[in-house]
Design an enzyme around this catalytic site. Sequence first.
Site, PDB file in Angstrom:
ATOM      1  N   LYS A  22      43.539  70.099  55.513  1.00 20.88           N
ATOM      2  CA  LYS A  22      42.219  69.528  55.819  1.00 20.88           C
ATOM      3  C   LYS A  22      42.252  68.787  57.154  1.00 20.88           C
ATOM      4  CE  LYS A  22      40.955  65.384  53.965  1.00 20.88           C
ATOM      5  NZ  LYS A  22      40.472  64.454  54.990  1.00 20.88           N
ATOM      6  N   ASN A  23      43.275  67.977  57.338  1.00 19.20           N
ATOM      7  CA  ASN A  23      43.293  67.119  58.529  1.00 19.20           C
ATOM      8  C   ASN A  23      43.648  67.866  59.818  1.00 19.20           C
ATOM      9  OD1 ASN A  23      42.509  65.037  56.933  1.00 19.20           O
ATOM     10  ND2 ASN A  23      44.465  63.939  56.972  1.00 19.20           N
ATOM     11  N   ARG A  93      33.714  60.520  57.679  1.00 17.39           N
ATOM     12  CA  ARG A  93      34.153  59.816  58.866  1.00 17.39           C
ATOM     13  C   ARG A  93      34.620  60.785  59.962  1.00 17.39           C
ATOM     14  NH1 ARG A  93      36.590  55.207  61.065  1.00 17.39           N
ATOM     15  NH2 ARG A  93      38.282  55.909  62.368  1.00 17.39           N
ATOM     16  N   CYS A 117      36.108  57.837  53.288  1.00 10.37           N
ATOM     17  CA  CYS A 117      36.850  57.024  52.324  1.00 10.37           C
ATOM     18  C   CYS A 117      36.796  55.549  52.698  1.00 10.37           C
ATOM     19  CB  CYS A 117      38.326  57.436  52.333  1.00 10.37           C
ATOM     20  SG  CYS A 117      38.670  58.944  51.445  1.00 10.37           S
ATOM     21  N   ARG A 122      38.527  50.576  59.420  1.00 13.19           N
ATOM     22  CA  ARG A 122      38.626  51.795  60.226  1.00 13.19           C
ATOM     23  C   ARG A 122      37.723  51.786  61.459  1.00 13.19           C
ATOM     24  NH1 ARG A 122      39.223  56.838  56.165  1.00 13.19           N
ATOM     25  NH2 ARG A 122      40.626  57.600  57.757  1.00 13.19           N
ATOM     26  N   PRO A 123      37.991  50.879  62.385  1.00 19.47           N
ATOM     27  CA  PRO A 123      37.188  50.832  63.603  1.00 19.47           C
ATOM     28  C   PRO A 123      37.460  52.046  64.489  1.00 19.47           C
ATOM     29  CG  PRO A 123      39.026  49.291  63.745  1.00 19.47           C
ATOM     30  CD  PRO A 123      39.081  49.907  62.385  1.00 19.47           C
ATOM     31  N   ASP A 125      37.485  51.633  68.034  1.00 18.08           N
ATOM     32  CA  ASP A 125      37.627  51.080  69.381  1.00 18.08           C
ATOM     33  C   ASP A 125      38.588  51.888  70.266  1.00 18.08           C
ATOM     34  OD1 ASP A 125      39.335  50.103  67.394  1.00 18.08           O
ATOM     35  OD2 ASP A 125      39.947  48.390  68.597  1.00 18.08           O
ATOM     36  N   VAL A 327      49.576  51.027  57.394  1.00 15.85           N
ATOM     37  CA  VAL A 327      48.636  51.773  58.250  1.00 15.85           C
ATOM     38  C   VAL A 327      47.193  51.301  58.050  1.00 15.85           C
ATOM     39  CG1 VAL A 327      47.767  54.067  58.865  1.00 15.85           C
ATOM     40  CG2 VAL A 327      50.187  53.762  58.330  1.00 15.85           C
ATOM     41  N   ARG A 397      36.726  66.468  48.297  1.00 17.06           N
ATOM     42  CA  ARG A 397      36.727  66.416  49.754  1.00 17.06           C
ATOM     43  C   ARG A 397      38.037  66.954  50.310  1.00 17.06           C
ATOM     44  NH1 ARG A 397      36.643  60.981  51.597  1.00 17.06           N
ATOM     45  NH2 ARG A 397      37.242  62.151  53.404  1.00 17.06           N
TER      46      ARG A 397
HETATM   47  C1  UD1 Z   1      43.652  60.185  59.845  1.00 13.19           C
HETATM   48  C2  UD1 Z   1      43.554  61.050  58.621  1.00 13.19           C
HETATM   49  C3  UD1 Z   1      43.760  60.228  57.353  1.00 13.19           C
HETATM   50  C4  UD1 Z   1      45.070  59.454  57.455  1.00 13.19           C
HETATM   51  C5  UD1 Z   1      45.168  58.667  58.761  1.00 13.19           C
HETATM   52  C6  UD1 Z   1      46.519  58.023  58.974  1.00 13.19           C
HETATM   53  C7  UD1 Z   1      42.023  62.800  59.301  1.00 13.19           C
HETATM   54  C8  UD1 Z   1      40.679  63.436  59.167  1.00 13.19           C
HETATM   55  N1  UD1 Z   1      42.255  61.694  58.585  1.00 13.19           N
HETATM   56  O1  UD1 Z   1      42.595  59.230  59.748  1.00 13.19           O
HETATM   57  O2  UD1 Z   1      43.791  61.100  56.231  1.00 13.19           O
HETATM   58  O3  UD1 Z   1      45.146  58.545  56.369  1.00 13.19           O
HETATM   59  O4  UD1 Z   1      44.928  59.543  59.876  1.00 13.19           O
HETATM   60  O5  UD1 Z   1      47.526  58.939  58.921  1.00 13.19           O
HETATM   61  O6  UD1 Z   1      42.880  63.317  59.995  1.00 13.19           O
HETATM   62  N2  UD1 Z   1      42.345  52.186  64.141  1.00 13.19           N
HETATM   63  C9  UD1 Z   1      41.782  51.197  64.933  1.00 13.19           C
HETATM   64  N3  UD1 Z   1      40.934  51.582  65.941  1.00 13.19           N
HETATM   65  C10 UD1 Z   1      40.628  52.886  66.170  1.00 13.19           C
HETATM   66  C11 UD1 Z   1      41.195  53.882  65.356  1.00 13.19           C
HETATM   67  C12 UD1 Z   1      42.065  53.500  64.342  1.00 13.19           C
HETATM   68  O7  UD1 Z   1      42.039  50.021  64.757  1.00 13.19           O
HETATM   69  O8  UD1 Z   1      39.851  53.165  67.084  1.00 13.19           O
HETATM   70  C13 UD1 Z   1      43.255  51.801  63.042  1.00 13.19           C
HETATM   71  C14 UD1 Z   1      42.682  52.133  61.661  1.00 13.19           C
HETATM   72  O9  UD1 Z   1      41.821  51.113  61.211  1.00 13.19           O
HETATM   73  C15 UD1 Z   1      43.920  52.255  60.832  1.00 13.19           C
HETATM   74  C16 UD1 Z   1      44.940  52.833  61.824  1.00 13.19           C
HETATM   75  O10 UD1 Z   1      44.427  52.593  63.125  1.00 13.19           O
HETATM   76  O11 UD1 Z   1      44.358  51.003  60.408  1.00 13.19           O
HETATM   77  C17 UD1 Z   1      45.198  54.311  61.649  1.00 13.19           C
HETATM   78  O12 UD1 Z   1      43.992  55.031  61.738  1.00 13.19           O
HETATM   79  P1  UD1 Z   1      43.910  56.501  62.307  1.00 13.19           P
HETATM   80  O13 UD1 Z   1      45.286  57.028  62.587  1.00 13.19           O
HETATM   81  O14 UD1 Z   1      42.917  56.518  63.394  1.00 13.19           O
HETATM   82  O15 UD1 Z   1      43.331  57.299  61.046  1.00 13.19           O
HETATM   83  P2  UD1 Z   1      42.188  58.375  61.045  1.00 13.19           P
HETATM   84  O16 UD1 Z   1      42.290  59.242  62.240  1.00 13.19           O
HETATM   85  O17 UD1 Z   1      40.904  57.722  60.717  1.00 13.19           O
END
Ligand code: UD1
Length: 421
Positions: A22-23, A93, A117, A122-123, A125, A327, A397
């Site tokens: 999926k990812n 998302r 989820c 999950r910002p 930025d 994470v 999902r």
């Molecule tokens: C992706 C995966 C999800 C997985 C996660 C971590 C997809 C569709 N989803 O989610 O299944 O659990 O990777 O392996 O591929 N963060 C910030 N600012 C940002 C972006 C992220 O602070 O702009 C933080 C998040 O809040 C979190 C951490 O970084 O604490 C990791 O998030 P991220 O790796 O971005 O996860 P996703 O891409 O949302």
Amino acid sequence: MEKILVEKSPALKGKVRVSGAKNAALPILAACLLGTEDIYLEEVPNLKDVTIMCDVLESLGCKVERLGEGKLIINSASLNSYKTPFELMSKMRASFLVMGPLLARLGNTETSLPGGCSIGSRPIDYHLKGFRALGAEIEEDFGNIHASADKLVGSRIYLDFPSVGATENIMTAAVLAEGETIIDNAAMEPEIVDLSNFLRKLGANVSGAGTSTIRIKGVEKLKGARHSIIPDRIEAGTFMVAAAITGGDILVENVITNHMKPIMAKLVETGCQVIEEGENVRVIAAENPKAIDIKTLPYPGFPTDMQAQFMAYMTQCKGTNVAIETVFENRFMHVEELQKMGADIKIDGRSAIITGGKPLSGAKVKASDLRAGAALILAGLVSSGKTIISDIYHIDRGYEHIEDKFRGLGANITRIEVDED
Ligand code: UD1
């Protein structure tokens, strides 16, 4: 309302084939926006999230032809909008992943803040920081985000955390930019490598995916391509844990074992036998599984997406187990549900202490997120009585034909229609 009923099951045995990831599928589908020629995708899992992403592409004017059996043809020549509808955005998302490609292709992208989820704030930025570095202007207004640029120009971007989504969005934004983009502290997940391989087939100049530094040299135009999505390492891990928790013996087929190292290592620590057989992995459960500790980390560390399933297993690993979530800051929502089933779990900040080896009993529980739902199925398999799981749309999902696959291994699991009254 649909629910999943799980009853105590025998040791699961047999073979199960893992679907496409999926990812990996989601960012690759979003990246289809970058080209104008036919893109032929294979091993696309038949999941709610994939349907939503296809709906997003169609809402933007692209053609999506579903050929069945995980095959899709996508053509984005008729892309005619840069606004992602709120109804679709709020469902998932990952719809946010269209921002990078839209910015690259049209110089504009507008969207509301994503749903999905509820596992922390999950910002986004880092995504926006990346777009700004490439020359985009960002306007944020009551949860609406508009990014625009006359021209994107390559830049060097350091991510404070190796965010998977931000790495993907910046990669896809940079593919058609002028000059070179370098992402430092990039995410190294296998899904990033699959996206990079896909982009390279389209004619993009991307190197370094799978390491912490990714380089993208902008090209003017992309071409059509054919790509097969990698197997889902989290689905594979879920069935490996199913073997372990039920005292079973399962051959999990269509696995890239190199992606499974932390999962295999932790199962071995509990006493399971984990045998690599080419593209398959066989897990033979430990008779008396030993307590373990896990700590979630970015790849190649232990995946946060396997934390909940392992926690279900740890309730059966005799002694004191510890799960540390680094994470996401709020990814212990399954704990309360496992406690309803009799699990002895205490939370202390980002750590959960699981006193394993106690019997579980079925209960009415709620899938608070996708992987939490999988954890409740696993716990239900070894609980006395009936476990009835609600909010199973989360499970749909991310897991293709989940009941069929579990039933094929001997599990007592059915989808039921329950009248709420
Ligand atoms: C992706 C995966 C999800 C997985 C996660 C971590 C997809 C569709 N989803 O989610 O299944 O659990 O990777 O392996 O591929 N963060 C910030 N600012 C940002 C972006 C992220 O602070 O702009 C933080 C998040 O809040 C979190 C951490 O970084 O604490 C990791 O998030 P991220 O790796 O971005 O996860 P996703 O891409 O949302």
